[in-house]
Design an enzyme around this catalytic site. Structure first.
Site, mmCIF file in Angstrom:
data_model
loop_
_atom_site.group_PDB
_atom_site.id
_atom_site.type_symbol
_atom_site.label_atom_id
_atom_site.label_comp_id
_atom_site.label_asym_id
_atom_site.label_seq_id
_atom_site.Cartn_x
_atom_site.Cartn_y
_atom_site.Cartn_z
ATOM 1 N N ASN A 20 1.001 -1.294 -0.115
ATOM 2 C CA ASN A 20 -0.138 -0.080 -0.054
ATOM 3 C C ASN A 20 0.799 1.171 0.140
ATOM 4 O OD1 ASN A 20 -1.770 2.138 0.706
ATOM 5 N ND2 ASN A 20 -2.709 0.829 2.265
ATOM 6 N N HIS A 186 -13.234 2.448 0.288
ATOM 7 C CA HIS A 186 -13.264 1.388 1.410
ATOM 8 C C HIS A 186 -13.923 0.151 0.848
ATOM 9 C CE1 HIS A 186 -13.292 4.608 4.847
ATOM 10 N NE2 HIS A 186 -11.865 3.949 4.609
ATOM 11 N N HIS A 214 -17.609 1.226 8.198
ATOM 12 C CA HIS A 214 -16.199 0.898 8.264
ATOM 13 C C HIS A 214 -15.663 2.439 8.981
ATOM 14 C CE1 HIS A 214 -12.015 0.334 7.068
ATOM 15 N NE2 HIS A 214 -11.841 1.527 7.551
ATOM 16 N N ARG A 290 -10.065 7.434 20.458
ATOM 17 C CA ARG A 290 -9.488 6.908 21.655
ATOM 18 C C ARG A 290 -9.183 8.058 22.659
ATOM 19 N NH1 ARG A 290 -5.475 2.054 21.383
ATOM 20 N NH2 ARG A 290 -5.507 2.977 19.297
ATOM 21 N N GLU A 339 -14.690 -1.390 15.647
ATOM 22 C CA GLU A 339 -14.177 -2.541 16.452
ATOM 23 C C GLU A 339 -14.026 -2.491 17.842
ATOM 24 O OE1 GLU A 339 -11.136 -4.382 14.127
ATOM 25 O OE2 GLU A 339 -11.949 -3.977 12.373
HETATM 26 P P1 ADP Z 1 -7.086 3.666 9.671
HETATM 27 O O1 ADP Z 1 -8.231 3.960 8.970
HETATM 28 O O2 ADP Z 1 -5.917 4.608 9.719
HETATM 29 O O3 ADP Z 1 -6.554 2.010 9.078
HETATM 30 P P2 ADP Z 1 -7.922 2.171 12.079
HETATM 31 O O4 ADP Z 1 -8.999 1.402 11.394
HETATM 32 O O5 ADP Z 1 -6.815 1.721 12.839
HETATM 33 O O6 ADP Z 1 -7.547 3.625 11.158
HETATM 34 O O7 ADP Z 1 -8.885 3.070 13.070
HETATM 35 C C1 ADP Z 1 -8.048 4.096 13.797
HETATM 36 C C2 ADP Z 1 -9.246 4.986 14.777
HETATM 37 O O8 ADP Z 1 -9.808 3.730 15.818
HETATM 38 C C3 ADP Z 1 -8.412 5.787 15.691
HETATM 39 O O9 ADP Z 1 -9.538 6.976 15.861
HETATM 40 C C4 ADP Z 1 -8.612 5.252 17.298
HETATM 41 O O10 ADP Z 1 -8.817 6.317 18.070
HETATM 42 C C5 ADP Z 1 -9.660 4.239 17.114
HETATM 43 N N1 ADP Z 1 -9.558 3.184 18.243
HETATM 44 C C6 ADP Z 1 -8.793 2.291 18.013
HETATM 45 N N2 ADP Z 1 -8.715 1.436 19.291
HETATM 46 C C7 ADP Z 1 -9.893 2.049 19.910
HETATM 47 C C8 ADP Z 1 -10.361 1.965 21.256
HETATM 48 N N3 ADP Z 1 -9.834 0.843 22.061
HETATM 49 N N4 ADP Z 1 -11.269 2.582 21.579
HETATM 50 C C9 ADP Z 1 -11.747 3.730 21.043
HETATM 51 N N5 ADP Z 1 -11.185 4.068 19.632
HETATM 52 C C10 ADP Z 1 -10.115 3.110 19.086
#
Ligand code: ADP
Length: 402
Positions: A20, A186, A214, A290, A339
């Site tokens: 990627n 996506h 997503h 988070r 998730e």
């Molecule tokens: P990307 O689109 O960069 O692949 P991800 O799918 O990894 O991103 O998602 C990132 C987001 O998920 C961030 O906003 C992160 O804070 C949130 N996230 C990850 N773990 C948690 C958690 N335990 N609780 C709340 N939000 C979370």
């Protein structure tokens, strides 16, 4: 213990590499062909800037390096990989994520000269992403000239949308002459969710009806009817739709004119809407869910507002996606936020009671991290959490095509 000479005689299993390549980043993952079990992965970021960093499953520490190019990062990763895997003899193919496939690509495809020029033709639709993706393809083709390379498009899965979903209410010539329409993104994630849901629901894929949400740094929802995308919230670009980490999602297009009258340049507006808005813009604190949840728990009102706007917009879109379906097997949450953020799921679903969705509070919070499961109350339409894996979809398509 097996004598060393023996291990050399054992035929190593074929592998598949996914790439990627972004404008300042390069992500890779190496899979064992067949099982598609993950062997190694890594990411380099800050490429082409003052300071880059590399991180991979093969080295414990994050490495920092000044002025590293994409090519330099790839060399570092390939050197690390060859210490553990005999890439020259095992690598069977490379799969590339390509952001925009326009209307040309309705599925993943083996790359040849014609495909390369078609991806180039899509550059005006994704001027930042497609050139970076092409760069990745060129770098890998140079390293492995005789290997098949596959392009997997973010847009392809949504090419099944009907015109009522993809034609904007603009003069029709805008679509015909300039390709202005909803493409959606996506796609690999929404497709992954569709396949996983089919397995979990024990249904053939072409009988699966879902709303897939997503929610990562970028976020989009899709309506899946009989296994195909029939509507999605992202549009001509990934800016439309939901509130995202730093993107505004939907705004009044009249804002553009207003900002131009107030001294903004088009570049400023691009930056404002794509990099300074969304969760970051409203909270004034962070694009990271988070961080915002923790801040809201400590009483930060703006962080709380950002979360509430995120959830309200999401609920509004889930409601609108239902207009494309006749029945629903599940509303699915996925991506880092979908998730993991139980709060986002509960706040969102609270808006959807009249539409027949209700969570089981205990199931929602008890679901172990990284697992799929149902989280709805008995009287509700099914609501599920399913972990997504876009890289694995790229590996799967690569394996299938080669
Ligand atoms: P990307 O689109 O960069 O692949 P991800 O799918 O990894 O991103 O998602 C990132 C987001 O998920 C961030 O906003 C992160 O804070 C949130 N996230 C990850 N773990 C948690 C958690 N335990 N609780 C709340 N939000 C979370």
């Amino acid at each position: 213990t097996i004598p060393k000479t023996y291990t050399k005689d054992i035929m190593p299993k074929p592998t598949i590499l996914t790439i990627n390549c972004g404008s300042s980043s390069l992500k890779f993952a190496l899979y064992e062909a067949g099982t598609l079990s993950l062997l190694a992965e890594g990411i380099a970021d800050g490429l082409g800037g003052e300071r880059a960093y590399l991180q991979s499953s093969m080295s414990a520490d994050k490495q920092h390096q000044a002025k590293l190019s994409h090519s330099g990062a790839l060399d570092t990763f390939l050197a690390q990989l060859s210490e553990h895997y005999e890439l020259d003899s095992t690598l069977a193919g490379v799969g590339h994520r390509v952001v925009h496939g326009g209307e040309q690509f309705k599925a993943s495809t083996l790359i040849n000269e014609q495909v390369l020029s078609q991806i180039e033709e899509c550059i005006p639709l994704a001027p930042l992403h497609n050139p970076a993706n092409l760069n990745g393809i060129k770098l890998l083709s140079a390293r492995f000239p005789s290997l098949p390379q596959v392009a997997v498009f973010d847009t392809a899965f949504h090419q099944t949308m009907p015109p009522t979903a993809y034609v904007y209410a603009l003069p029709y010539t805008m679509y015909k002459d300039l390709g202005v329409r909803r493409y959606g993104f996506h796609g690999s994630s929404h497709r992954c969710i569709t396949l996983e849901a089919a397995t979990l629901l024990k249904k053939p894929v072409n009988k699966v009806n879902l709303i897939s949400a997503h929610l990562g740094n970028g976020a989009s929802v899709a309506a899946i009817k009989d296994g195909e995308s029939v509507d999605t919230s992202m549009g001509m670009t990934p800016l439309e739709g939901l509130v995202m980490g730093t993107r505004s999602g939907d705004i009044d297009p009249g804002l553009y004119d207003y900002l131009l009258q107030n001294g903004y340049q088009t570049d400023d507006i691009y930056t404002l809407l794509n990099k300074e808005s969304g969760l970051l813009g409203v909270s004034g604190l962070s694009n990271d869910m988070r961080t915002l949840i923790a801040a809201a728990e400590q009483g930060n009102a703006q962080a709380a507002l950002a979360i509430d706007i995120f959830c309200k917009r999401l609920a509004k879109y889930i409601g609108s996606m239902l207009t494309s379906l006749e029945h629903i097997d599940a509303l699915v949450f996925t991506g880092g936020i979908g998730e993991n953020a139980t709060l986002v799921r509960s706040k969102t679903v609270a808006h959807l009671k009249l539409l027949g969705f209700e969570l089981d509070a205990e199931l929602n919070t008890a679901l172990p991290r990284g697992t799929a499961g149902q989280i709805h109350a008995t009287r509700s339409h099914p609501i599920m959490v399913i972990p997504t894996d876009e890289e694995k979809m790229i590996a799967l398509d690569t394996q299938t095509l080669i």
